[in-house]
Scaffold this active site. Structure first.
Site, PDB file in Angstrom:
ATOM      1  CG  ASP A 192     -23.326  15.026  -9.054  1.00  0.00           C
ATOM      2  OD1 ASP A 192     -23.436  13.898  -9.559  1.00  0.00           O
ATOM      3  OD2 ASP A 192     -24.280  15.663  -8.576  1.00  0.00           O
ATOM      4  CG  ASP A 247     -10.851  12.817 -13.224  1.00  0.00           C
ATOM      5  OD1 ASP A 247     -11.838  12.372 -12.598  1.00  0.00           O
ATOM      6  OD2 ASP A 247     -10.957  13.454 -14.290  1.00  0.00           O
ATOM      7  CB  ILE A 248     -12.912  10.131  -8.570  1.00  0.00           C
ATOM      8  CG1 ILE A 248     -13.270   8.848  -7.822  1.00  0.00           C
ATOM      9  CG2 ILE A 248     -14.148  10.830  -9.115  1.00  0.00           C
ATOM     10  CD1 ILE A 248     -13.905   9.062  -6.473  1.00  0.00           C
ATOM     11  CB  SER A 264     -18.749  17.813   2.418  1.00  0.00           C
ATOM     12  OG  SER A 264     -20.033  17.245   2.456  1.00  0.00           O
ATOM     13  CB  THR A 265     -13.499  19.044   0.813  1.00  0.00           C
ATOM     14  OG1 THR A 265     -13.162  18.328  -0.386  1.00  0.00           O
ATOM     15  CG2 THR A 265     -13.508  18.097   2.002  1.00  0.00           C
ATOM     16  N   GLY A 324     -18.629  19.851  -9.967  1.00  0.00           N
ATOM     17  CA  GLY A 324     -17.562  19.112  -9.278  1.00  0.00           C
ATOM     18  C   GLY A 324     -17.494  17.653  -9.681  1.00  0.00           C
TER      19      GLY A 324
END
Ligand code: ADP
Length: 175
Positions: free
Chosen positions: A38, A14-15, A126-127, A36
């Site tokens: 964001d 997890d970023i 974008s994925t 997502g």
């Protein structure tokens, strides 16, 4: 002394849990939050990030942030110095938007360097909701990191949320 290129590191996770100088957000052009990555960044980072984004909208980014561009805010409660928000292109069959996705990585890396960052964490821009094919998204991400990593950045970390994304980046890194 010759400059060393940045290490490219892949992490499954997890970023929002990364400890780095810069966390990159796959934002949308409104800069006012979304789903997502964001959503996760705003949830974990707290309201200070959104406040900064609102200030940006009220000043230089009245119409929002254009696709392929990047802008920095505070990282709020995240274990990072800054969040860099970048807007990935939505995948299109009809139009080749690869240059825009490459631009997201390039602009984020350039801005991170301006901020004096040594470590940066990217999601697979974008994925998700924007449906970019993972294998190609991974190739573009790794190519941009290889081309634009130096000289002051020490580590470029890609944080992949699931096994499929991790494998795509692993393959791209080997290639
Ligand atoms: P986009 O709109 O640019 O496609 P998304 O946030 O929908 O952005 O997805 C981008 C990628 O990030 C996807 O591969 C998704 O699985 C992944 N992702 C979602 N949440 C997280 C998270 N918390 N940490 C890292 N990656 C995440």
């Amino acid at each position: 002394m010759t400059a060393r290129p940045a290490d490219i590191v892949l992490v499954r996770g997890d970023i929002t849990e990364q400890r780095v100088d810069v966390i990159v957000n796959a934002a949308n052009s409104s800069l006012l939050g979304g789903g997502g990555v964001d959503g996760a960044i705003h949830r974990r980072g707290g309201p200070a990030i959104l406040e900064d984004c609102r200030r940006l909208r009220a000043s230089h980014y009245g119409k929002g942030l254009a696709t392929g561009q990047a802008v920095a805010t505070t990282a709020g409660l995240l274990h990072a110095g800054h969040v860099i928000h970048t807007v990935g292109p939505v995948w299109s069959r009809e139009e080749d938007r690869a240059a825009l996705l490459t631009s997201c990585y390039e602009q984020s890396l350039a801005l991170a360097r301006e901020l004096g960052a040594e470590t940066i964490a990217f999601p697979a821009i974008s994925t998700g909701v924007y449906r970019w094919p993972l294998d190609n998204g991974a190739d573009l991400a790794i190519a941009a990191a290889r081309a634009h990593g130096g000289p002051t950045l020490k580590e470029i970390r890609f944080v992949l949320f699931d096994e499929t994304a991790y494998r795509a980046f692993e393959r791209a890194l080997r290639g």
